[in-house]
Design a protein around this motif. Sequence first.
Motif, PDB file in Angstrom:
ATOM      1  N   ILE A 114       2.325   1.729  -3.469  1.00 41.48           N
ATOM      2  CA  ILE A 114       1.330   2.258  -4.419  1.00 41.48           C
ATOM      3  C   ILE A 114       1.057   3.722  -4.135  1.00 41.48           C
ATOM      4  O   ILE A 114       0.919   4.540  -5.050  1.00 41.48           O
ATOM      5  CB  ILE A 114       0.038   1.423  -4.347  1.00 41.48           C
ATOM      6  CG1 ILE A 114       0.303   0.018  -4.831  1.00 41.48           C
ATOM      7  CG2 ILE A 114      -1.051   2.019  -5.201  1.00 41.48           C
ATOM      8  CD1 ILE A 114      -0.868  -0.884  -4.652  1.00 41.48           C
ATOM      9  N   PHE A 115       1.023   4.075  -2.829  1.00 42.12           N
ATOM     10  CA  PHE A 115       0.778   5.475  -2.483  1.00 42.12           C
ATOM     11  C   PHE A 115       1.877   6.369  -3.019  1.00 42.12           C
ATOM     12  O   PHE A 115       1.609   7.436  -3.591  1.00 42.12           O
ATOM     13  CB  PHE A 115       0.673   5.618  -0.969  1.00 42.12           C
ATOM     14  CG  PHE A 115       0.428   7.019  -0.518  1.00 42.12           C
ATOM     15  CD1 PHE A 115      -0.834   7.566  -0.613  1.00 42.12           C
ATOM     16  CD2 PHE A 115       1.463   7.804  -0.033  1.00 42.12           C
ATOM     17  CE1 PHE A 115      -1.070   8.866  -0.225  1.00 42.12           C
ATOM     18  CE2 PHE A 115       1.231   9.103   0.357  1.00 42.12           C
ATOM     19  CZ  PHE A 115      -0.033   9.625   0.254  1.00 42.12           C
TER      20      PHE A 115
ATOM     21  N   ALA B 181       0.830  -1.208   0.000  1.00 36.11           N
ATOM     22  CA  ALA B 181       0.000   0.000   0.000  1.00 36.11           C
ATOM     23  C   ALA B 181       0.861   1.253   0.000  1.00 36.11           C
ATOM     24  O   ALA B 181       0.594   2.203  -0.743  1.00 36.11           O
ATOM     25  CB  ALA B 181      -0.922  -0.020   1.222  1.00 36.11           C
TER      26      ALA B 181
ATOM     27  N   PHE C 120       0.499  12.044  -9.447  1.00 32.97           N
ATOM     28  CA  PHE C 120      -0.561  13.050  -9.448  1.00 32.97           C
ATOM     29  C   PHE C 120      -0.107  14.409  -8.964  1.00 32.97           C
ATOM     30  O   PHE C 120      -0.819  15.382  -9.123  1.00 32.97           O
ATOM     31  CB  PHE C 120      -1.730  12.578  -8.591  1.00 32.97           C
ATOM     32  CG  PHE C 120      -2.619  11.629  -9.305  1.00 32.97           C
ATOM     33  CD1 PHE C 120      -3.446  12.084 -10.310  1.00 32.97           C
ATOM     34  CD2 PHE C 120      -2.612  10.292  -9.010  1.00 32.97           C
ATOM     35  CE1 PHE C 120      -4.253  11.226 -10.985  1.00 32.97           C
ATOM     36  CE2 PHE C 120      -3.423   9.419  -9.688  1.00 32.97           C
ATOM     37  CZ  PHE C 120      -4.238   9.886 -10.681  1.00 32.97           C
ATOM     38  N   VAL C 121       1.098  14.474  -8.351  1.00 30.13           N
ATOM     39  CA  VAL C 121       1.506  15.747  -7.782  1.00 30.13           C
ATOM     40  C   VAL C 121       1.856  16.743  -8.888  1.00 30.13           C
ATOM     41  O   VAL C 121       1.901  17.944  -8.662  1.00 30.13           O
ATOM     42  CB  VAL C 121       2.671  15.516  -6.796  1.00 30.13           C
ATOM     43  CG1 VAL C 121       3.991  15.684  -7.490  1.00 30.13           C
ATOM     44  CG2 VAL C 121       2.554  16.401  -5.597  1.00 30.13           C
TER      45      VAL C 121
ATOM     46  N   LEU D 217       1.547   6.623  -6.916  1.00 29.65           N
ATOM     47  CA  LEU D 217       0.405   7.451  -7.350  1.00 29.65           C
ATOM     48  C   LEU D 217       0.598   8.907  -6.957  1.00 29.65           C
ATOM     49  O   LEU D 217       0.253   9.816  -7.726  1.00 29.65           O
ATOM     50  CB  LEU D 217      -0.893   6.914  -6.754  1.00 29.65           C
ATOM     51  CG  LEU D 217      -1.446   5.640  -7.372  1.00 29.65           C
ATOM     52  CD1 LEU D 217      -2.704   5.220  -6.680  1.00 29.65           C
ATOM     53  CD2 LEU D 217      -1.729   5.860  -8.833  1.00 29.65           C
ATOM     54  N   ALA D 218       1.176   9.142  -5.770  1.00 29.29           N
ATOM     55  CA  ALA D 218       1.375  10.532  -5.346  1.00 29.29           C
ATOM     56  C   ALA D 218       2.368  11.228  -6.252  1.00 29.29           C
ATOM     57  O   ALA D 218       2.168  12.382  -6.655  1.00 29.29           O
ATOM     58  CB  ALA D 218       1.848  10.576  -3.900  1.00 29.29           C
TER      59      ALA D 218
END
Lengths: 112, 114, 82, 243
Positions: free
Chosen positions: D13-14, D10, D21-22, D17-18
């Motif tokens: 993945i965080f 987790a 998307f940042v 993805l962060a």
Amino acid sequence: MIPYYYLASVALIVIGIYIVIAKKNLIKIIIGLDMMDTGVNLLLISIGYVKGGTAPIENGNYTLYVDPIPQALVLTAIVIGVSVMALALSIVIGLYKNTGSLELDEIRRERK
Amino acid sequence: MNWIFLILEIFGYIFIGIGSFFLLLASIGLLRMPDVYNRMQTATKATTLGALSVLFGIGLLDLNWMPKSLVIALFILLTAPVGASALARASYKAGIALWKGSVVDKYKEEKEEE
Amino acid sequence: MDLFTLVSLILIIAMLIAAVVAAEIKDLLSAAIAMGIVSLIVSILFYILQAPDVAITEASIGAGLSLAIMIFAIKHTERWEK
Amino acid sequence: MKRILGGVIAVLIFIVLALAFVHIPFGNIDLAEYHYYNPVDNEHTQDSVPQHYLDEGKKETGSTNIVTAVVVDYRGFDTLGEVTVLFLASTGVGSIMYIFEKEKRRKVRRANAVVETASKLLFGFIILFGAYIFVHGHLTPGGGFPGGAVIASSFLLLYLAYPRFHAEHKNLNIAESLAGLTFVGVGILGLFLAGYFLYNFLPFGLPTYLFSAGVIPVIYVAVGVKVGSELTGIVDAMMGVRE
């Protein structure tokens, strides 16, 4: 500036993924899937936000609007999400009536 | 006729202030009260009065909103006590005990009479 | 820090706390209610992000119907996670 | 062991993805800046899709609420598919729960007298509110999907207040079928009258009036009735009370 909305929705998605991986209870897993659904909806809406814009309902006074397309996507996705969740829950109830348990390990042992 | 609207606006802000004060009292009571039933009593009674007062004040600020806010007030008046009574009954049936300082238990008396 | 940022951050922190509670608690009924709280806060966030249509839908479905359906399912099965 | 593995995955993945998307700016998007690639003419046009909807949506569909215009008019076919998915899910819940309904009867316990009276009083108002939401879908926030959900929640209130209450499946089926037929029938009528499925063939009328925007209110009323009856069916099946 940190886009905290993206980070929050990604955190929701990741908590959902963690529940799906780590937990063994079926209803807990469905709660995790629902949480991922909510996170994705929040992500889509926050990408469509325009600073200073208003809701895309024309009333003549404003000229700056937020993006209407993600809102139209999410509007239908929420309803589909709850109906699919109800379907999954009914399947879980069927499994419970047949095997007497909600835990994945015990259901797997029952099958052998 | 401008001063009428000024007076209405002042009264509207006074009503909103009273309502916010009652809502603040309700939230303090939610933290201070000892058991479920007392907490529910503060959370419903004070909140109903506070929300009604705030809605009436908003109606006074702009008279076009008065019918809408009165209708909203009517529905809060209808739903909040019903929800509170259902919650209290459910928590009584679930076996949550009263606080040790409570002296009246009408529900139990009624059950025993039957 | 303007009002938008402040309100959003408070709501987001409350939402994440509710999500962690829904992930970790052993009582499935409490987990479902925490999930309803997450949906309710997300609907307020939708309203802040200028999406009132989605906010109405999420408040009535996510916090109302889906919570009720999940509670019915828990009533048909068992309440505690092992 | 599984918890540690899940936690590590987790967090990974965080981070991914962060980091992805940042880089997307939050709130600084200028909708007119998107350049839309037109593959037919092999050129980049200046008018982006959301800007086109915002500029021309009121003129092309007659609807004041642009989200409604997108859901019902520009992407009406997509909405038809969504309603079909909803229908299939509702049918699935009903058929799975039907197997178990004979085995176990729920213990019926009467609700409070206060709750019974209040739900009798409020049921009509909640139905009225749901109908208001989906009739005014092209003018104010709302539409068929939230209106149907509000109607289903009013039936949920009756189910909670009266444990013996049971919505007739025959009536639910009739309402749902009529709504679906209305949706498809309006689409096929557009196909006959103008040559396109779901064509907006009625006159637009004056904007911001109730009878405006052509077929959009008709379709949204149909969607509202359909969603309401299907969600009521799901609640009825999940409740599992039979006498």
